[in-house]
Design a protein around this motif. Structure first.
Motif, short mmCIF file in Angstrom:
data_model
loop_
_atom_site.label_atom_id
_atom_site.label_comp_id
_atom_site.label_asym_id
_atom_site.label_seq_id
_atom_site.Cartn_x
_atom_site.Cartn_y
_atom_site.Cartn_z
N THR B 158 -44.63 64.81 3.45
CA THR B 158 -45.59 65.87 3.02
C THR B 158 -44.94 66.24 1.41
N PHE B 159 -43.87 66.67 1.31
CA PHE B 159 -43.19 66.78 0.03
C PHE B 159 -43.64 65.92 -0.88
N LEU B 160 -43.51 64.59 -0.52
CA LEU B 160 -43.70 63.53 -1.80
C LEU B 160 -45.11 63.46 -1.91
N ASP B 161 -46.02 63.76 -0.80
CA ASP B 161 -47.42 63.69 -1.18
C ASP B 161 -47.89 65.01 -2.02
N HIS B 162 -47.15 65.87 -1.74
CA HIS B 162 -47.82 67.17 -2.68
C HIS B 162 -47.18 67.13 -4.07
N PHE B 163 -46.14 66.27 -4.16
CA PHE B 163 -45.74 66.12 -5.73
C PHE B 163 -45.94 64.73 -6.28
N GLY B 164 -46.92 64.06 -5.59
CA GLY B 164 -47.31 62.74 -6.11
C GLY B 164 -46.33 61.77 -6.13
N LEU B 165 -45.29 61.94 -5.32
CA LEU B 165 -44.22 60.93 -5.62
C LEU B 165 -44.14 59.75 -4.43
N ALA B 166 -44.07 58.51 -4.96
CA ALA B 166 -44.17 57.42 -3.84
C ALA B 166 -43.01 57.40 -3.11
N SER B 167 -41.78 57.72 -3.52
CA SER B 167 -40.40 57.79 -2.77
C SER B 167 -39.65 58.74 -3.46
N ALA B 168 -38.58 59.27 -2.80
CA ALA B 168 -37.70 60.16 -3.17
C ALA B 168 -36.90 59.63 -4.46
N ARG B 169 -36.89 58.38 -4.58
CA ARG B 169 -36.20 57.68 -5.69
C ARG B 169 -37.03 57.86 -7.14
N ASP B 170 -38.26 58.41 -6.96
CA ASP B 170 -39.31 58.51 -7.98
C ASP B 170 -39.14 60.10 -8.65
N LEU B 171 -38.15 60.60 -8.12
CA LEU B 171 -38.06 62.24 -8.37
C LEU B 171 -37.65 62.03 -9.95
N PRO B 172 -38.29 63.10 -10.67
CA PRO B 172 -38.01 63.26 -12.38
C PRO B 172 -36.59 63.63 -12.48
N GLY B 173 -36.06 63.06 -13.54
CA GLY B 173 -34.98 63.32 -13.96
C GLY B 173 -33.70 62.75 -12.88
N LEU B 174 -33.85 62.08 -11.79
CA LEU B 174 -32.91 61.78 -10.95
C LEU B 174 -31.88 60.97 -11.51
N SER B 175 -32.42 59.83 -12.46
CA SER B 175 -31.15 59.10 -12.95
C SER B 175 -30.29 59.75 -13.89
N GLU B 176 -31.04 60.64 -14.76
CA GLU B 176 -30.22 61.46 -15.45
C GLU B 176 -28.94 62.15 -14.77
N LEU B 177 -29.70 62.97 -13.80
CA LEU B 177 -28.67 63.94 -13.01
C LEU B 177 -27.41 62.90 -12.48
N ARG B 178 -27.45 61.59 -11.96
CA ARG B 178 -26.86 60.83 -11.33
C ARG B 178 -26.02 60.21 -12.55
N ALA B 179 -26.41 59.87 -13.74
CA ALA B 179 -25.65 59.26 -14.88
C ALA B 179 -24.74 60.60 -15.20
N ALA B 180 -25.12 61.58 -15.43
CA ALA B 180 -24.29 62.71 -15.56
C ALA B 180 -23.16 63.08 -14.71
N GLY B 181 -23.37 62.50 -13.49
CA GLY B 181 -22.40 62.64 -12.54
C GLY B 181 -22.63 64.02 -11.95
N LEU B 182 -23.74 64.48 -11.97
CA LEU B 182 -23.88 65.72 -11.20
C LEU B 182 -24.52 65.77 -9.70
N LEU B 183 -24.68 64.45 -9.39
CA LEU B 183 -24.93 64.40 -8.12
C LEU B 183 -23.66 63.83 -7.15
N ASP B 184 -22.61 63.94 -7.76
CA ASP B 184 -21.44 63.42 -7.25
C ASP B 184 -20.80 64.77 -6.39
N SER B 185 -20.34 64.69 -5.27
CA SER B 185 -19.82 65.76 -4.30
C SER B 185 -18.07 65.95 -5.15
N ARG B 186 -18.02 67.06 -5.69
CA ARG B 186 -16.49 67.18 -6.22
C ARG B 186 -16.15 68.35 -5.46
#
Lengths: 257, 201, 201
Positions: B158-186
């Motif tokens: 329902t969340f994906l539907d509401h925000f027009g996302l085909a999957s959670a992988r398509d979240l905006p800015g996801l790759s940038e966050l990951r590249a910056a290491g901000l999704l790491d658990s530290r």
């Protein structure tokens, strides 16, 4: 006014706003992030020392203004004061503790991570949203379900059902068959109401309730109960009992006369 | 007539299957999964091919065929949203706490409540999570296999539907966050974080 | 964003108007009249032409543009209506009351309703008998030649067929039931609930 003066005013106003708006902050990390932004540098290059000082100043100002600060703001203040001391003092190689730099780097990471989440949250909210920018079918045609219910039973079910009916009595819960029992309580009640009629010696059998004075178990039950009730009344002094001979008729008389 | 009756005949040609999928999806407001679509098509049909053909057919039209998680749905083109003022549903603006919590669940999922609090630096009120669950934007995921077995939260279709996302992988800015290491658990230096776990699963 | 913004620009080309009408009608909960459509389109638009173009575009598709009274709406193609119905066959266990009634009819036929009640020790609802008759497992037999001439019930050939019996006399007798251990068994918990139904079998 010169630029630097203008900026000084702006900074002072910002600091005041920080204190006054303390309730508007989402916790100490939020305050730190806001303070860090005034340093106008990449969060990774931020001076955690300067940041700690700003935060401690913020907490001091808030307390001067007698603003109630939640415990987590004070915990953060204490932690930052500790961090500040760790950053200023030379490291103690014997201490088995994380270095001031490690702690500072982690704080910078937390701030950067929070800012990152805020950035993507804004991007997420800016997307076309269902019901606001994008719409689903307004008149969906309901999928009707035609349900056919078939009932099933096996021969075994039928046989078991028949067996169940035929053996029902065998499985009935055990009930005392109370209809042949005349209780002493019933007899006592009956005798009390009849006391007045026994002005002269009368036979006990005459006091048996209707329907119980025939022969058999019912009569035996009634005689026993009535006799027990009569004994009870004798004890109370309400009645006299006598029996002329063994197995002879038992007679009773109201004692009040 | 019934759907199963179709199996008595030859599988209809793709163009006919396309019509069927079109009708099925048009009739539904909520996305339908490939499986749900297949169940209603004659045996031997190829819903995937029909969906692909249909998506192409609707390209550039006023209505689009979109993928939502496991499901498919027709949605109006985003650039025409201004025409649908009458259909707009009045939604209360999400609070800042709720917006951030939602973003943390979406980008860090599966995520525990303790992790959300660690990232925001403030405790999460139960009301915030409840509100997001009521909106059906987040739901409980698997329990974390760590001491206390804390529950995790994940975003919904329902969340994906509401925000027009085909999957959670398509979240905006996801790759940038990951590249910056901000999704790491530290974990915080000097502490062993019991909830430390893979940020992305 | 608003609909009036469009009027600041040139009237969009017909293909764009067609997209707009497509989205508007798709999202609308009710059919829209020409006038209502026109109100939502930029000034200078030609809704009639757009509707005509749209109707042509959807010709032969799984969804049609149709006129409903004064209004216009999308409807799934009539020949695909069967896709909108889901067939569901549910098999339920016969209720205890019905099973017992059926057993009594089978063992005692021809039997009157009063006799069934006497044997069961509880009253038999008309619904139970109707249900068994609908299943074509019992039917009316001859009227009893006794006062009131009550109807009797007998089992049908369908019943015998269903249970694989050549005749009702093939039903095992009480002694055989006892030999099979059926008479010693208490009612099994699963069958105790008169309406116990297995949702799916």
């Amino acid at each position: 006014m010169p630029d630097d003066q203008l900026q000084a005013i702006a900074e002072r106003r910002a600091a005041e706003a920080l204190v006054v708006d303390v309730a508007g902050f989402e916790g100490p990390l939020d305050v730190l992030l806001t303070l860090a932004r005034t340093q106008r540098v990449d969060l990774r290059q931020i001076s955690v020392l300067a940041l700690a000082e700003q935060y401690l100043g913020f907490v001091a100002a808030a307390r001067r203004l007698r603003i109630e600060l939640a415990a987590d703001y004070l915990v953060m203040a204490a932690w930052l004061a500790y961090l500040k001391s760790r950053l200023l003092l030379p490291p103690d190689p014997s201490a088995d503790e994380p270095s001031g730099e490690d702690l500072a780097a982690h704080l910078a990471f937390q701030l950067e991570r929070l800012e990152g989440i805020r950035r993507v949250a804004a991007m997420l909210m800016a997307r076309d949203q269902l019901g606001r920018d994008v719409f689903a079918r307004g008149a969906p045609e309901t999928l009707s379900t035609r349900r056919t219910v078939t009932h099933e039973a096996t021969l075994l079910d039928v046989m078991k059902a028949y067996a169940r009916i035929k053996t029902k009595e065998a499985f009935e819960p055990f009930h005392l068959r109370r209809e042949a029992v005349y209780t002493m309580e019933d007899a006592l009640e009956r005798m009390r109401s009849l006391l007045g009629t026994a002005q002269h010696w009368s036979e006990l059998a005459a006091f048996l309730p209707e329907g119980w004075d025939q022969s058999g178990g019912r009569r035996r039950a009634a005689v026993a109960a009535t006799f027990a009730a009569a004994l009870e009344l004798v004890r109370d002094g309400a009645l006299e009992l006598r029996q002329d001979r063994r197995f002879g008729p038992i007679e009773l008389k109201d004692r009040s006369t | 007539m019934s759907g199963t009756l179709g199996s008595l005949f030859d599988t209809p040609p793709l163009i006919e299957q396309q019509r069927m999928v079109e009708a099925i999806l048009f009739a539904s407001a909520a996305p339908l999964t490939l499986r749900e679509i297949a169940e209603r098509l004659p045996k031997g049909a190829d819903p995937e091919a029909a969906l692909a053909a249909l998506a192409t057919h609707y390209e550039g039209r006023g209505v689009h065929l979109v993928q939502v998680g496991e499901g498919w749905a027709f949605r109006t083109a985003a650039d025409l949203g201004h025409l649908m003022t009458r259909e707009q549903v009045e939604t209360r603006r999400l609070s800042r706490a709720a917006t951030e919590t939602l973003a943390i669940v979406a980008y860090h999922q599966p995520v525990t409540r303790a992790e959300i609090e660690e990232i925001r630096g403030v405790s999460v009120s139960k009301g915030t999570l409840d509100h997001l669950m009521e909106l059906e934007w987040i739901q409980l995921g698997r329990r974390r296999q760590s001491p206390g077995r804390p529950v995790t939260f994940v975003v919904t279709d329902t969340f994906l539907d509401h925000f027009g996302l085909a999957s959670a992988r398509d979240l905006p800015g996801l790759s940038e966050l990951r590249a910056a290491g901000l999704l790491d658990s530290r974990p915080t230096p000097g502490t062993a974080d019991p909830d430390a776990a893979e940020p992305d699963a």
